[in-house]
Design a protein around this motif. Structure first.
Motif, PDB file in Angstrom:
ATOM      1  N   GLY A  10      -0.595   7.822 -17.175  1.00  0.00           N
ATOM      2  CA  GLY A  10       0.622   8.141 -16.437  1.00  0.00           C
ATOM      3  C   GLY A  10       0.557   7.793 -14.980  1.00  0.00           C
ATOM      4  N   VAL A  11      -0.550   7.207 -14.532  1.00  0.00           N
ATOM      5  CA  VAL A  11      -0.684   6.853 -13.120  1.00  0.00           C
ATOM      6  C   VAL A  11      -0.020   5.499 -12.873  1.00  0.00           C
ATOM      7  CG1 VAL A  11      -2.296   6.364 -11.267  1.00  0.00           C
ATOM      8  CG2 VAL A  11      -2.829   8.131 -12.937  1.00  0.00           C
ATOM      9  N   PRO A  12       0.929   5.417 -11.956  1.00  0.00           N
ATOM     10  CA  PRO A  12       1.596   4.147 -11.678  1.00  0.00           C
ATOM     11  C   PRO A  12       0.600   3.096 -11.210  1.00  0.00           C
ATOM     12  CG  PRO A  12       2.816   5.962 -10.748  1.00  0.00           C
ATOM     13  CD  PRO A  12       1.494   6.525 -11.199  1.00  0.00           C
ATOM     14  N   VAL A  13       0.842   1.844 -11.634  1.00  0.00           N
ATOM     15  CA  VAL A  13      -0.132   0.810 -11.301  1.00  0.00           C
ATOM     16  C   VAL A  13       0.486  -0.432 -10.690  1.00  0.00           C
ATOM     17  CG1 VAL A  13      -1.691   1.525 -13.124  1.00  0.00           C
ATOM     18  CG2 VAL A  13       0.076  -0.164 -13.626  1.00  0.00           C
TER      19      VAL A  13
ATOM     20  N   LEU B   7       0.825  -1.210   0.000  1.00  0.00           N
ATOM     21  CA  LEU B   7       0.000   0.000   0.000  1.00  0.00           C
ATOM     22  C   LEU B   7       0.862   1.264   0.000  1.00  0.00           C
ATOM     23  CD1 LEU B   7      -2.829  -0.972   2.514  1.00  0.00           C
ATOM     24  CD2 LEU B   7      -3.022  -0.709   0.032  1.00  0.00           C
ATOM     25  N   ALA B   8       1.901   1.264   0.844  1.00  0.00           N
ATOM     26  CA  ALA B   8       2.768   2.439   0.929  1.00  0.00           C
ATOM     27  C   ALA B   8       3.505   2.668  -0.383  1.00  0.00           C
ATOM     28  CB  ALA B   8       3.769   2.273   2.075  1.00  0.00           C
ATOM     29  N   TYR B   9       3.979   1.590  -0.993  1.00  0.00           N
ATOM     30  CA  TYR B   9       4.729   1.731  -2.247  1.00  0.00           C
ATOM     31  C   TYR B   9       3.831   2.222  -3.383  1.00  0.00           C
ATOM     32  CZ  TYR B   9       7.471   0.624  -6.339  1.00  0.00           C
ATOM     33  OH  TYR B   9       8.131   0.700  -7.535  1.00  0.00           O
ATOM     34  N   LEU B  10       2.634   1.654  -3.493  1.00  0.00           N
ATOM     35  CA  LEU B  10       1.712   2.096  -4.532  1.00  0.00           C
ATOM     36  C   LEU B  10       1.350   3.565  -4.364  1.00  0.00           C
ATOM     37  CD1 LEU B  10      -0.640  -1.000  -4.792  1.00  0.00           C
ATOM     38  CD2 LEU B  10       0.893  -0.133  -6.553  1.00  0.00           C
ATOM     39  N   ARG B  11       1.168   3.991  -3.120  1.00  0.00           N
ATOM     40  CA  ARG B  11       0.844   5.406  -2.862  1.00  0.00           C
ATOM     41  C   ARG B  11       2.039   6.298  -3.194  1.00  0.00           C
ATOM     42  NH1 ARG B  11      -3.321   8.889  -2.902  1.00  0.00           N
ATOM     43  NH2 ARG B  11      -3.305  10.342  -1.137  1.00  0.00           N
TER      44      ARG B  11
END
Length: 278
Positions: free
Chosen positions: A270-273, A195-199
């Motif tokens: 462009g949103v990381p997934v 969760l932290a990495y995705l955010r």
């Protein structure tokens, strides 16, 4: 030992392939709709298989070897992003790929068969507390925390999960791992880290976040494994292993900041997934 090394390599490949699958799936639907994409669901399955393979690798290999191999999934991501997504691959990326692969060969040779060492008294409680701290930190920082802090929390979460998995394997097979207290930090640390990495990817630089997580999830478990869990380096290989580890980490940082990796980590908007390994 050969079987465990193969499991680590396959785990790394699995995480890299999963990242590309999620990237392609995210291009077919926006926002939360991407989660329902068959390719994204399949990617989650691949992630799970890669995680199980990493547990098998931890049966006989030191943490610093397994984590270094898994972090090299960035090599797979960059290569597949070039082939599947048509992403740009710099000459520097090619050199980094060669350097990481060569360094991993040295790291693998430096790790001998590792005994199943029981952790010291109180270790379970410390790991559970560490997982809770990372989880609470992630909750507090999730809304408006700086991306750098979120990336650090992501790396620490993955580290807690890896350390707990290595310690849990001293008590038996996979079922024994699931049915003991160390399963708590494995799950909580892994989920909080993801969760932290995705955010961090969502709010900050993809390259910076990926680089920080890659470094932390190699260095932190490696230090704990060598100092607490009985991991050791083959006689006469300490210096080559240390140098190879530095080269591998430097290569991972370069690949994390590659345009190919950025393309693999982002959807059409462009949103990381996608997230890396644990």
């Amino acid at each position: 030992m050969i079987g465990s090394l193969l499991a680590a390599v396959l785990s790394s490949v699995g995480y890299g392939v999963s990242t590309i699958m999620q990237a392609v799936g995210a291009r077919r639907a926006g926002g939360l709709g991407a989660v329902a994409q068959p390719l994204v669901i399949a990617a989650f399955v691949v992630d799970g298989l890669a995680w199980l393979l990493s547990l098998l690798a931890l049966d006989h290999l030191p943490l610093f070897v397994v984590q270094a191999v898994i972090a090299s999934s960035l090599v797979v991501v960059v290569l597949l992003a070039r082939l599947v997504l048509g992403a740009t691959m710099r000459r520097l990326d090619v050199l980094a790929v060669v350097a990481v692969v060569a360094a991993l060969v040295v790291i693998a040779l430096s790790g001998d068969e590792q005994p199943a060492v029981h952790p010291p008294a109180g270790f379970d409680a410390v790991m559970i507390a560490a997982a809770v701290v990372v989880a609470v930190g992630t909750l507090l920082a999730y809304s408006s925390g700086p991306p750098v802090l979120l990336a650090v929390l992501g790396g620490l979460g993955y580290s807690v999960a890896a350390i707990a998995a290595r310690a849990a394997h001293a008590d038996g097979d996979l079922l024994d791992t699931v049915l003991q207290p160390l399963a708590i930090p494995i799950v909580v640390g892994g989920v909080a880290g993801a969760l932290a990495y995705l955010r961090a990817l969502e709010r900050g630089s993809v390259g910076t976040a990926a680089a920080m997580v890659s470094v932390l999830e190699v260095v932190v478990p490696g230090v704990v494994g060598l100092s607490v869990l009985g991991d050791f380096v083959r006689s006469g290989w300490v210096l080559p292993a240390a140098l190879a580890l530095l080269v591998a980490l430097a290569g991972c940082v370069v690949l994390a900041r590659s345009p190919a990796n950025a393309a693999a980590e982002a959807g059409d908007d462009g949103v990381p997934v996608a997230a890396p390994t644990t």
